[in-house]
Design a protein around this motif. Sequence first.
Motif, PDB file in Angstrom:
ATOM      1  N   THR A 233       6.399   9.283  52.664  1.00 29.05           N
ATOM      2  CA  THR A 233       5.622   8.249  51.984  1.00 29.05           C
ATOM      3  C   THR A 233       6.535   7.093  51.566  1.00 29.05           C
ATOM      4  O   THR A 233       7.684   7.316  51.178  1.00 29.05           O
ATOM      5  N   ALA A 234       6.010   5.894  51.654  1.00 32.23           N
ATOM      6  CA  ALA A 234       6.737   4.710  51.189  1.00 32.23           C
ATOM      7  C   ALA A 234       5.832   3.909  50.263  1.00 32.23           C
ATOM      8  O   ALA A 234       4.635   3.748  50.538  1.00 32.23           O
ATOM      9  N   ILE A 235       6.401   3.424  49.156  1.00 32.35           N
ATOM     10  CA  ILE A 235       5.633   2.690  48.151  1.00 32.35           C
ATOM     11  C   ILE A 235       6.307   1.348  47.879  1.00 32.35           C
ATOM     12  O   ILE A 235       7.516   1.286  47.645  1.00 32.35           O
ATOM     13  N   ILE A 236       5.525   0.289  47.916  1.00 33.86           N
ATOM     14  CA  ILE A 236       5.979  -1.027  47.481  1.00 33.86           C
ATOM     15  C   ILE A 236       5.177  -1.383  46.234  1.00 33.86           C
ATOM     16  O   ILE A 236       3.942  -1.438  46.279  1.00 33.86           O
ATOM     17  N   SER A 237       5.858  -1.596  45.121  1.00 32.71           N
ATOM     18  CA  SER A 237       5.171  -1.951  43.872  1.00 32.71           C
ATOM     19  C   SER A 237       5.657  -3.318  43.398  1.00 32.71           C
ATOM     20  O   SER A 237       6.861  -3.583  43.379  1.00 32.71           O
ATOM     21  N   VAL A 238       4.714  -4.166  43.020  1.00 34.11           N
ATOM     22  CA  VAL A 238       4.993  -5.563  42.719  1.00 34.11           C
ATOM     23  C   VAL A 238       4.417  -5.926  41.356  1.00 34.11           C
ATOM     24  O   VAL A 238       3.253  -5.633  41.059  1.00 34.11           O
ATOM     25  N   THR A 239       5.200  -6.576  40.526  1.00 33.07           N
ATOM     26  CA  THR A 239       4.751  -6.970  39.191  1.00 33.07           C
ATOM     27  C   THR A 239       4.072  -8.337  39.217  1.00 33.07           C
ATOM     28  O   THR A 239       4.229  -9.126  40.160  1.00 33.07           O
ATOM     29  N   CYS A 295      -8.018   7.201  47.525  1.00 36.51           N
ATOM     30  CA  CYS A 295      -8.544   6.039  46.798  1.00 36.51           C
ATOM     31  C   CYS A 295      -9.863   6.354  46.098  1.00 36.51           C
ATOM     32  O   CYS A 295     -10.086   5.937  44.960  1.00 36.51           O
ATOM     33  N   LYS A 296     -10.719   7.103  46.768  1.00 34.43           N
ATOM     34  CA  LYS A 296     -12.014   7.431  46.174  1.00 34.43           C
ATOM     35  C   LYS A 296     -11.870   8.414  45.019  1.00 34.43           C
ATOM     36  O   LYS A 296     -12.501   8.263  43.968  1.00 34.43           O
ATOM     37  N   LYS A 297     -11.015   9.406  45.198  1.00 39.37           N
ATOM     38  CA  LYS A 297     -10.903  10.488  44.226  1.00 39.37           C
ATOM     39  C   LYS A 297     -10.131  10.083  42.982  1.00 39.37           C
ATOM     40  O   LYS A 297     -10.456  10.516  41.862  1.00 39.37           O
ATOM     41  N   TYR A 298      -9.129   9.210  43.153  1.00 33.07           N
ATOM     42  CA  TYR A 298      -8.220   8.935  42.039  1.00 33.07           C
ATOM     43  C   TYR A 298      -8.156   7.472  41.593  1.00 33.07           C
ATOM     44  O   TYR A 298      -7.685   7.195  40.486  1.00 33.07           O
ATOM     45  N   PHE A 299      -8.625   6.534  42.432  1.00 26.57           N
ATOM     46  CA  PHE A 299      -8.403   5.127  42.100  1.00 26.57           C
ATOM     47  C   PHE A 299      -9.661   4.261  42.243  1.00 26.57           C
ATOM     48  O   PHE A 299      -9.571   3.061  42.523  1.00 26.57           O
ATOM     49  N   ASN A 300     -10.829   4.841  42.026  1.00 29.21           N
ATOM     50  CA  ASN A 300     -12.087   4.087  41.965  1.00 29.21           C
ATOM     51  C   ASN A 300     -12.306   3.207  43.183  1.00 29.21           C
ATOM     52  O   ASN A 300     -12.795   2.071  43.081  1.00 29.21           O
ATOM     53  N   GLY A 301     -11.933   3.716  44.345  1.00 30.21           N
ATOM     54  CA  GLY A 301     -12.047   2.898  45.546  1.00 30.21           C
ATOM     55  C   GLY A 301     -12.557   3.689  46.727  1.00 30.21           C
ATOM     56  O   GLY A 301     -13.340   4.621  46.585  1.00 30.21           O
ATOM     57  N   GLY A 302     -12.105   3.316  47.903  1.00 30.03           N
ATOM     58  CA  GLY A 302     -12.532   3.967  49.132  1.00 30.03           C
ATOM     59  C   GLY A 302     -12.094   3.143  50.320  1.00 30.03           C
ATOM     60  O   GLY A 302     -11.173   2.341  50.225  1.00 30.03           O
ATOM     61  N   GLY A 303     -12.780   3.339  51.430  1.00 33.56           N
ATOM     62  CA  GLY A 303     -12.437   2.606  52.638  1.00 33.56           C
ATOM     63  C   GLY A 303     -12.468   3.499  53.851  1.00 33.56           C
ATOM     64  O   GLY A 303     -13.268   4.428  53.951  1.00 33.56           O
ATOM     65  N   HIS A 304     -11.558   3.235  54.787  1.00 30.42           N
ATOM     66  CA  HIS A 304     -11.466   4.001  56.021  1.00 30.42           C
ATOM     67  C   HIS A 304     -10.382   5.071  55.892  1.00 30.42           C
ATOM     68  O   HIS A 304      -9.566   5.029  54.975  1.00 30.42           O
ATOM     69  N   ARG A 305     -10.365   5.985  56.854  1.00 27.16           N
ATOM     70  CA  ARG A 305      -9.386   7.068  56.806  1.00 27.16           C
ATOM     71  C   ARG A 305      -7.954   6.534  56.761  1.00 27.16           C
ATOM     72  O   ARG A 305      -7.125   7.019  55.994  1.00 27.16           O
ATOM     73  N   VAL A 320       1.852   3.956  39.877  1.00 26.45           N
ATOM     74  CA  VAL A 320       2.888   4.495  40.769  1.00 26.45           C
ATOM     75  C   VAL A 320       3.137   5.971  40.447  1.00 26.45           C
ATOM     76  O   VAL A 320       3.197   6.825  41.345  1.00 26.45           O
ATOM     77  N   SER A 321       3.272   6.282  39.169  1.00 26.62           N
ATOM     78  CA  SER A 321       3.521   7.665  38.755  1.00 26.62           C
ATOM     79  C   SER A 321       2.359   8.577  39.131  1.00 26.62           C
ATOM     80  O   SER A 321       2.567   9.717  39.586  1.00 26.62           O
ATOM     81  N   LYS A 322       1.145   8.092  38.954  1.00 25.45           N
ATOM     82  CA  LYS A 322      -0.035   8.892  39.299  1.00 25.45           C
ATOM     83  C   LYS A 322      -0.062   9.202  40.793  1.00 25.45           C
ATOM     84  O   LYS A 322      -0.343  10.352  41.197  1.00 25.45           O
ATOM     85  N   LEU A 323       0.243   8.203  41.613  1.00 24.38           N
ATOM     86  CA  LEU A 323       0.265   8.434  43.059  1.00 24.38           C
ATOM     87  C   LEU A 323       1.318   9.480  43.415  1.00 24.38           C
ATOM     88  O   LEU A 323       1.063  10.388  44.231  1.00 24.38           O
ATOM     89  N   LYS A 324       2.479   9.389  42.810  1.00 26.07           N
ATOM     90  CA  LYS A 324       3.546  10.361  43.100  1.00 26.07           C
ATOM     91  C   LYS A 324       3.124  11.774  42.693  1.00 26.07           C
ATOM     92  O   LYS A 324       3.460  12.749  43.382  1.00 26.07           O
ATOM     93  N   LEU A 325       2.385  11.890  41.611  1.00 27.24           N
ATOM     94  CA  LEU A 325       1.931  13.213  41.165  1.00 27.24           C
ATOM     95  C   LEU A 325       0.874  13.802  42.105  1.00 27.24           C
ATOM     96  O   LEU A 325       0.724  15.025  42.201  1.00 27.24           O
ATOM     97  N   ILE A 326       0.155  12.917  42.813  1.00 34.73           N
ATOM     98  CA  ILE A 326      -0.885  13.366  43.740  1.00 34.73           C
ATOM     99  C   ILE A 326      -0.282  13.886  45.041  1.00 34.73           C
ATOM    100  O   ILE A 326      -0.830  14.797  45.679  1.00 34.73           O
ATOM    101  N   LEU A 327       0.857  13.355  45.438  1.00 33.11           N
ATOM    102  CA  LEU A 327       1.418  13.635  46.762  1.00 33.11           C
ATOM    103  C   LEU A 327       1.622  15.123  47.063  1.00 33.11           C
ATOM    104  O   LEU A 327       1.356  15.556  48.198  1.00 33.11           O
ATOM    105  N   PRO A 328       2.086  15.940  46.107  1.00 35.34           N
ATOM    106  CA  PRO A 328       2.252  17.371  46.434  1.00 35.34           C
ATOM    107  C   PRO A 328       0.974  18.040  46.917  1.00 35.34           C
ATOM    108  O   PRO A 328       1.020  18.974  47.733  1.00 35.34           O
ATOM    109  N   GLU A 329      -0.163  17.552  46.444  1.00 32.50           N
ATOM    110  CA  GLU A 329      -1.446  18.108  46.864  1.00 32.50           C
ATOM    111  C   GLU A 329      -1.670  17.921  48.370  1.00 32.50           C
ATOM    112  O   GLU A 329      -2.369  18.698  49.017  1.00 32.50           O
ATOM    113  N   TYR A 330      -1.064  16.856  48.918  1.00 32.19           N
ATOM    114  CA  TYR A 330      -1.268  16.516  50.324  1.00 32.19           C
ATOM    115  C   TYR A 330      -0.022  16.761  51.166  1.00 32.19           C
ATOM    116  O   TYR A 330       0.055  16.277  52.305  1.00 32.19           O
TER     117      TYR A 330
END
Length: 336
Positions: A233-239, A295-305, A320-330
Amino acid sequence: MLDLASLTELLAQPQKIIITTHHKPDGDAMGSSLGLYNYLIQQGHHAKVITPTDYPEFLSWMPGNEEVIIYTENVEQSELLIAAADLIFCVDFNSLSRINEVGELVGKSEAYKVMIDHHLEPEDFDDYRHWNINACAAAQLVYDFIVNELKQPELINKDVATCLYTGIMTDSASFRLPNTTSEVHRIVADLIDAGAVNWRIHELVYNSASENRLRFLGHCLSNCLEVLPEFNTAIISVTKADLDKYDVNTGDTEGIVNYALSIASIRLAAFIVERNDKVKLSLRSKGEFPANEICKKYFNGGGHRNAAGGASTDSLQGVVSKLKLILPEYKKLLIQ
């Protein structure tokens, strides 16, 4: 509800028609909307495209763009036009919440509503639906609607073809995504035959960046990219400060997430950006990894696969922290 015969009968006479699409429209949203607009005006319809918000400057060259009404800049005019409409085409979205304040106006309107879309789980606000989640772009479905449903291939002129080509090109990541089927290539060939100048469209969309945009991209890749090899996984976070520093405009963040996805072995890429009132998240993935599920399950969104988005009222670091905590599930899907 409308059936195809009834819709065809309506369109046989000049109608007052509004075409609208999702907020912060991308290439497919504008390409499919303007493609439909250029088709309708050939038949004498009184058509207008109303976008909920502004959109990238690199899309402003498309035929018919000078007639587009941006709701946030023309509220009263937009309200009057929507209230008077006989037909409203809802293109590249399937939920009224995706068009912000325009959604309430469309919901109240007595006009017939036609949905042309390729997203999962559409809401039941429409009277006629041309919908296929396997389509690579809404522009592909506009082409199919004109050619195969309404049986008017002769009305795919140069302006229509140019807009629809733009939509298909951008939503298929320049024809690289798995849903770019042989049928899509046959459609694209037809659009080129109808007058779409493929190389010129590519230049206008992809090679028209400002210097600030290029420097911002460099900043994202040099200073904001985090690679998590244990999850591919790669994450780009911008302020928000980053956006201000580089004078980032609408559309300047488009496609940056794909640079993270281009790293060898990466299966999931995220672009997370701090906006004025919320944090926005864009996910891109490879293969069968379900970006839309996260996106649907954790971030009030959705879209394509393989391409999805969401938003959160948490802080940038919190998302960012929430996404990292989700990754082990997948993890099993990410490292296979």
